[in-house]
Design a protein around this motif. Structure first.
Motif, short mmCIF file in Angstrom:
data_model
loop_
_atom_site.label_atom_id
_atom_site.label_comp_id
_atom_site.label_asym_id
_atom_site.label_seq_id
_atom_site.Cartn_x
_atom_site.Cartn_y
_atom_site.Cartn_z
N LEU A 148 -33.11 25.83 6.28
CA LEU A 148 -33.49 25.44 4.93
C LEU A 148 -33.77 26.69 4.11
CD1 LEU A 148 -34.32 22.92 3.17
CD2 LEU A 148 -36.65 23.28 4.02
N LEU A 149 -33.49 26.62 2.81
CA LEU A 149 -33.77 27.74 1.91
C LEU A 149 -34.72 27.29 0.81
CD1 LEU A 149 -30.23 29.34 1.33
CD2 LEU A 149 -31.86 29.74 3.21
N LEU A 150 -35.60 28.19 0.42
CA LEU A 150 -36.44 28.02 -0.76
C LEU A 150 -36.04 29.12 -1.73
CD1 LEU A 150 -38.76 26.66 -2.25
CD2 LEU A 150 -40.37 28.07 -0.96
N LEU A 151 -35.37 28.73 -2.80
CA LEU A 151 -34.80 29.71 -3.71
C LEU A 151 -35.06 29.31 -5.15
CD1 LEU A 151 -32.23 27.80 -4.33
CD2 LEU A 151 -31.15 29.01 -2.45
N ALA A 152 -34.41 29.99 -6.08
CA ALA A 152 -34.61 29.72 -7.50
C ALA A 152 -33.25 29.57 -8.18
CB ALA A 152 -35.42 30.84 -8.14
N LEU A 153 -33.17 28.59 -9.06
CA LEU A 153 -31.96 28.31 -9.83
C LEU A 153 -32.11 28.87 -11.23
CD1 LEU A 153 -31.59 24.52 -8.85
CD2 LEU A 153 -30.66 26.52 -7.65
N VAL A 162 -28.53 21.00 -2.95
CA VAL A 162 -29.70 21.58 -3.61
C VAL A 162 -30.56 20.49 -4.22
CG1 VAL A 162 -30.47 23.14 -5.44
CG2 VAL A 162 -28.41 23.69 -4.12
N GLU A 163 -31.86 20.60 -4.02
CA GLU A 163 -32.82 19.65 -4.58
C GLU A 163 -33.90 20.42 -5.35
OE1 GLU A 163 -33.78 15.80 -5.32
OE2 GLU A 163 -32.30 16.30 -3.78
N PRO A 164 -33.97 20.27 -6.68
CA PRO A 164 -35.00 20.98 -7.47
C PRO A 164 -36.41 20.59 -7.04
CG PRO A 164 -33.28 20.08 -8.89
CD PRO A 164 -33.07 19.48 -7.53
N LEU A 280 -35.05 23.62 -3.08
CA LEU A 280 -34.70 23.65 -1.67
C LEU A 280 -33.19 23.50 -1.54
CD1 LEU A 280 -37.41 21.38 0.04
CD2 LEU A 280 -37.32 23.87 -0.01
N ALA A 281 -32.62 24.14 -0.52
CA ALA A 281 -31.18 24.03 -0.29
C ALA A 281 -30.91 23.96 1.21
CB ALA A 281 -30.45 25.23 -0.90
N TRP A 282 -29.93 23.13 1.57
CA TRP A 282 -29.56 22.99 2.98
C TRP A 282 -28.05 22.74 3.09
CZ3 TRP A 282 -33.02 19.66 0.52
CH2 TRP A 282 -32.53 18.39 0.18
N ALA A 289 -31.46 16.04 6.32
CA ALA A 289 -31.62 16.00 4.86
C ALA A 289 -32.82 15.16 4.45
CB ALA A 289 -30.34 15.47 4.21
N ALA A 290 -33.03 14.02 5.11
CA ALA A 290 -34.17 13.17 4.77
C ALA A 290 -35.49 13.89 5.04
CB ALA A 290 -34.10 11.86 5.55
N GLU A 291 -35.53 14.67 6.13
CA GLU A 291 -36.72 15.46 6.43
C GLU A 291 -36.99 16.48 5.34
OE1 GLU A 291 -37.57 16.78 10.61
OE2 GLU A 291 -35.43 16.31 10.82
N PHE A 292 -35.92 17.17 4.93
CA PHE A 292 -36.08 18.23 3.93
C PHE A 292 -36.57 17.64 2.60
CE2 PHE A 292 -32.43 20.48 6.35
CZ PHE A 292 -33.33 20.90 7.31
N ARG A 293 -36.04 16.48 2.24
CA ARG A 293 -36.51 15.84 1.00
C ARG A 293 -37.98 15.43 1.12
NH1 ARG A 293 -31.14 13.70 1.13
NH2 ARG A 293 -29.92 14.50 -0.64
#
Length: 318
Positions: A148-153, A162-164, A280-282, A289-293
């Motif tokens: 998983l990534l924590l980044l900036a758009l 990608v999920e803002p 977040l991005a995966w 994906a459900a976990e990341f959300r």
């Protein structure tokens, strides 16, 4: 009957492509160099084709077929990992190891607030962190070395889901004696002609600041200084070398470090506050994906919690 390559053989090949050196690839796979070399040779014999160009003994050079096999090997290994992830996710969601990549302009300022929230909400989650630029983190995510990534758009996020998470407004940092300090808020257009200090190429915040604030490329043309971190940018502003743009998250996280740098809200179009977006991005179609959300509300709660440096937070313009 077709004999399929083993996952270990594919790992050897991918590691060799990533490291470009037999010794470093072997170390990454926790095997001896001779074991890795023998594994690659066995794979070539199994295929009946050359994957490496051995005409140059000093460099690792893949044949065109070898490059195609490496790409397919990466996809195959990712698919195998997804099988295991699917089982683990159904058995005990949001527990066990999670390999998180985070960019340098987010990690040092968000993680001190986020880690306590994660520990409280998800006590069985074991977080492994990797800090790097967006481009490198994206490559590691696609290669299966990160989850998983924590980044900036905005950023170069092709091939990722990608999920803002939250908006992160920009603030203008300037020397306290600068003429623009007389204004309660500074329009982006007023920065034309100013000496704008930016991070060096390779940091997504550089392009984000220019795009979000409508800064023309000419503002950065001919610049004499380029910083590698936000802390360096702040020190350059404190030294009177110019102005810069700081994410509010970094200011609340204490990036000003006791300097006398002044802050002013940056004004964009009417009704708009120039900002970047934390996200977040995966990998696409990830079984987790459900976990990341499910992490989104935890991260947002961390952002809404108290900043670790109250003295600095008081200096952030409302």
């Amino acid at each position: 009957m077709m004999h399929l390559p083993s996952p270990q053989q594919l790992r050897y090949l991918v590691a060799l492509a990533e490291h470009g050196h037999f010794g470093r690839a072997a170390a990454a796979c926790a095997v001896t160099q001779s074991t890795l070399s023998a594994g690659v040779i066995a794979l070539e014999r199994q295929f009946g084709a050359s994957l490496l160009d051995r005409s140059n003994s000093k460099r690792v050079i893949f044949t065109p077929l070898g490059l195609e096999v490496v790409a397919r090997a990466r996809a195959a290994l990712a698919a195998l990992e997804a099988v295991t992830e699917t089982v683990a996710a159904s058995r005990d969601p949001l527990s066990g190891p999670l390999r998180l990549g985070v960019i340098p302009t987010v990690g040092p300022f968000l993680l001190p607030r986020l880690m306590p929230a994660l520990r409280d909400a998800l006590p069985r989650l074991r977080l492994w962190l990797r800090e790097d630029t967006t481009e490198r983190l994206r490559a590691q995510l696609l290669a299966g070395r990160l989850d998983l990534l924590l980044l900036a758009l905005p950023c170069e996020c092709e091939g990722l889901e990608v999920e803002p998470v939250s908006a992160d407004p920009f603030l203008l940092a300037l020397p306290p004696a600068h003429r623009l300090c007389a204004q309660p808020g500074v329009p982006a257009a007023a920065l034309t002609g100013e000496n704008m200090l930016l991070l060096e190429e390779g940091h997504c915040l550089r392009a984000q600041a220019q795009e979000a604030c409508g800064l023309p490329r000419s503002l950065a043309a001919g610049e004499e200084f380029a910083a590698t971190s936000l802390h360096t940018l702040v020190q350059m502003v404190a030294g009177g070398l110019g102005l810069t743009l700081l994410p509010r998250l970094a200011v609340e996280g204490g990036v000003l470090g006791g300097t006398d740098v002044a802050l002013r809200p940056l004004l964009g179009e009417p009704g708009e506050s120039p900002s970047r977006t934390l996200a977040l991005a995966w990998r696409p179609r990830s079984p987790r994906a459900a976990e990341f959300r499910a992490l989104l509300p935890v991260i947002r709660a961390g952002l809404e919690g108290p900043a670790p440096c109250p003295a600095e937070e008081e200096r952030v313009p409302a």
